[in-house]
Design a protein around this motif. Sequence first.
Motif, mmCIF file in Angstrom:
data_model
loop_
_atom_site.group_PDB
_atom_site.id
_atom_site.type_symbol
_atom_site.label_atom_id
_atom_site.label_comp_id
_atom_site.label_asym_id
_atom_site.label_seq_id
_atom_site.Cartn_x
_atom_site.Cartn_y
_atom_site.Cartn_z
ATOM 1 N N ALA A 109 0.823 -1.219 0.000
ATOM 2 C CA ALA A 109 0.000 0.000 0.000
ATOM 3 C C ALA A 109 0.857 1.269 0.000
ATOM 4 O O ALA A 109 0.323 2.373 0.077
ATOM 5 N N GLY A 110 2.174 1.095 -0.064
ATOM 6 C CA GLY A 110 3.064 2.250 -0.117
ATOM 7 C C GLY A 110 3.425 2.833 1.231
ATOM 8 O O GLY A 110 3.985 3.932 1.301
ATOM 9 N N LYS A 111 3.122 2.113 2.314
ATOM 10 C CA LYS A 111 3.456 2.599 3.647
ATOM 11 C C LYS A 111 4.882 2.161 4.003
ATOM 12 O O LYS A 111 5.266 1.017 3.775
ATOM 13 N N LYS A 112 5.659 3.070 4.542
ATOM 14 C CA LYS A 112 7.034 2.752 4.947
ATOM 15 C C LYS A 112 6.951 1.729 6.079
ATOM 16 O O LYS A 112 6.461 2.034 7.168
ATOM 17 N N THR A 113 7.433 0.507 5.797
ATOM 18 C CA THR A 113 7.212 -0.630 6.688
ATOM 19 C C THR A 113 8.516 -1.271 7.132
ATOM 20 O O THR A 113 9.398 -1.545 6.316
ATOM 21 N N LEU A 114 8.605 -1.527 8.422
ATOM 22 C CA LEU A 114 9.725 -2.257 9.021
ATOM 23 C C LEU A 114 9.195 -3.581 9.531
ATOM 24 O O LEU A 114 8.138 -3.630 10.170
ATOM 25 N N LEU A 115 9.914 -4.660 9.266
ATOM 26 C CA LEU A 115 9.556 -6.001 9.723
ATOM 27 C C LEU A 115 10.726 -6.555 10.524
ATOM 28 O O LEU A 115 11.808 -6.770 9.983
ATOM 29 N N ILE A 116 10.518 -6.751 11.825
ATOM 30 C CA ILE A 116 11.578 -7.239 12.712
ATOM 31 C C ILE A 116 11.274 -8.685 13.085
ATOM 32 O O ILE A 116 10.171 -8.991 13.528
ATOM 33 N N ASP A 117 12.265 -9.563 12.932
ATOM 34 C CA ASP A 117 12.055 -10.973 13.244
ATOM 35 C C ASP A 117 13.271 -11.564 13.944
ATOM 36 O O ASP A 117 14.406 -11.296 13.567
ATOM 37 N N ASN A 118 13.005 -12.406 14.941
ATOM 38 C CA ASN A 118 14.085 -13.046 15.691
ATOM 39 C C ASN A 118 14.364 -14.483 15.232
ATOM 40 O O ASN A 118 15.184 -15.168 15.815
ATOM 41 N N ASP A 119 13.661 -14.939 14.197
ATOM 42 C CA ASP A 119 13.865 -16.270 13.610
ATOM 43 C C ASP A 119 13.605 -17.402 14.602
ATOM 44 O O ASP A 119 14.220 -18.461 14.532
ATOM 45 N N LYS A 120 12.670 -17.204 15.543
ATOM 46 C CA LYS A 120 12.372 -18.231 16.538
ATOM 47 C C LYS A 120 10.908 -18.654 16.546
ATOM 48 O O LYS A 120 10.481 -19.357 17.439
ATOM 49 N N ILE A 145 13.063 -5.710 22.217
ATOM 50 C CA ILE A 145 13.088 -5.923 23.670
ATOM 51 C C ILE A 145 12.311 -4.873 24.450
ATOM 52 O O ILE A 145 12.020 -5.066 25.625
ATOM 53 N N ASN A 146 11.972 -3.752 23.792
ATOM 54 C CA ASN A 146 11.244 -2.720 24.512
ATOM 55 C C ASN A 146 10.477 -1.828 23.540
ATOM 56 O O ASN A 146 10.972 -1.521 22.461
ATOM 57 N N LEU A 147 9.271 -1.433 23.947
ATOM 58 C CA LEU A 147 8.449 -0.492 23.199
ATOM 59 C C LEU A 147 8.102 0.659 24.121
ATOM 60 O O LEU A 147 7.680 0.437 25.256
ATOM 61 N N THR A 148 8.268 1.886 23.629
ATOM 62 C CA THR A 148 7.931 3.061 24.416
ATOM 63 C C THR A 148 7.048 3.974 23.584
ATOM 64 O O THR A 148 7.463 4.430 22.514
ATOM 65 N N ALA A 149 5.846 4.221 24.070
ATOM 66 C CA ALA A 149 4.924 5.122 23.382
ATOM 67 C C ALA A 149 5.203 6.541 23.827
ATOM 68 O O ALA A 149 5.491 6.798 24.993
ATOM 69 N N GLY A 150 5.132 7.454 22.864
ATOM 70 C CA GLY A 150 5.331 8.855 23.202
ATOM 71 C C GLY A 150 5.555 9.676 21.958
ATOM 72 O O GLY A 150 5.924 9.152 20.899
ATOM 73 N N GLU A 171 5.070 11.223 18.609
ATOM 74 C CA GLU A 171 4.226 10.917 17.466
ATOM 75 C C GLU A 171 4.172 9.438 17.134
ATOM 76 O O GLU A 171 3.686 9.058 16.073
ATOM 77 N N GLY A 172 4.698 8.594 18.022
ATOM 78 C CA GLY A 172 4.674 7.173 17.710
ATOM 79 C C GLY A 172 5.254 6.313 18.805
ATOM 80 O O GLY A 172 5.237 6.677 19.978
ATOM 81 N N ILE A 173 5.795 5.184 18.380
ATOM 82 C CA ILE A 173 6.333 4.177 19.282
ATOM 83 C C ILE A 173 7.821 4.005 18.971
ATOM 84 O O ILE A 173 8.204 3.892 17.804
ATOM 85 N N THR A 174 8.641 3.973 20.016
ATOM 86 C CA THR A 174 10.067 3.679 19.848
ATOM 87 C C THR A 174 10.282 2.208 20.173
ATOM 88 O O THR A 174 9.821 1.719 21.204
ATOM 89 N N ILE A 175 10.974 1.533 19.277
ATOM 90 C CA ILE A 175 11.284 0.114 19.433
ATOM 91 C C ILE A 175 12.781 -0.017 19.696
ATOM 92 O O ILE A 175 13.590 0.492 18.921
ATOM 93 N N GLU A 176 13.119 -0.673 20.788
ATOM 94 C CA GLU A 176 14.522 -0.962 21.086
ATOM 95 C C GLU A 176 14.761 -2.443 20.834
ATOM 96 O O GLU A 176 13.909 -3.277 21.161
ATOM 97 N N THR A 177 15.921 -2.765 20.260
ATOM 98 C CA THR A 177 16.234 -4.162 19.964
ATOM 99 C C THR A 177 17.436 -4.646 20.756
ATOM 100 O O THR A 177 18.196 -3.853 21.313
ATOM 101 N N LEU A 187 6.841 -8.760 25.679
ATOM 102 C CA LEU A 187 7.100 -7.434 25.127
ATOM 103 C C LEU A 187 5.856 -6.549 25.260
ATOM 104 O O LEU A 187 5.948 -5.391 25.649
ATOM 105 N N ALA A 188 4.706 -7.116 24.968
ATOM 106 C CA ALA A 188 3.449 -6.375 25.081
ATOM 107 C C ALA A 188 3.207 -5.938 26.525
ATOM 108 O O ALA A 188 2.921 -4.768 26.788
ATOM 109 N N ALA A 189 3.320 -6.871 27.453
ATOM 110 C CA ALA A 189 3.073 -6.565 28.865
ATOM 111 C C ALA A 189 4.043 -5.502 29.377
ATOM 112 O O ALA A 189 3.648 -4.588 30.110
#
Length: 188
Positions: free
Chosen positions: A23-34, A77-82, A84-90, A111-113
């Motif tokens: 759909a043309g949205k800038k998309t990131l896909l993160i996977d740990n292969d597990k 390993i971590n998600l922080t809302a704030g 304009e969006g969400i910060t993802i730490e790996t 991760l969700a909890a």
Amino acid sequence: MYEVAVIGAGPAGASAALFTAKAGKKTLLIDNDKGMTRRGWYENYYGIAEIGGPDLVETGQKQAVKFGAELVADQAINLTAGGEGITIETESGATYEAKHVILATGVLTDLAAKAGVETKDGTEPRIKTVVAVNAEGKTNVDGIWAAGTVAGVSVHAVITAGDGAKVAINIISELNGARYVDHDLLKA
């Protein structure tokens, strides 16, 4: 900033990333292969006579990348809302920002909890906890969505793939401000 980041590239995650990228949205896909899909054999997946889990996962990831998704091999390993969006730490120390995050983490709800996302008891055999979502796939944390087994749908790969697509369509529709439909025509 990514418009959509998907955590988990099994059937739900790769399907979601395929739709958002197409759909043309800038998309990131993160996977740990597990993911557990890699351990399965599939003869009940619509449109495919039979396929091993590793090939199914690899095909889905390739489809998402074909349409422009960026695939990163890492562990969120971590998600922080704030802001304009969400910060993802790996695990590798990288950080990414996205307007919307889709959790497609299979049986894993840690991760969700940790991010303050509400969970509830699962209903599938051996799935103790799932993320609480509404019918669109939204969680209680603005910008965080969930799809697939982690969102409480049936653990069957074909169903999780459909749920990933559904959540992606809902996000695309929200970003576009109008209901999004993706139909390709048969090439002559």
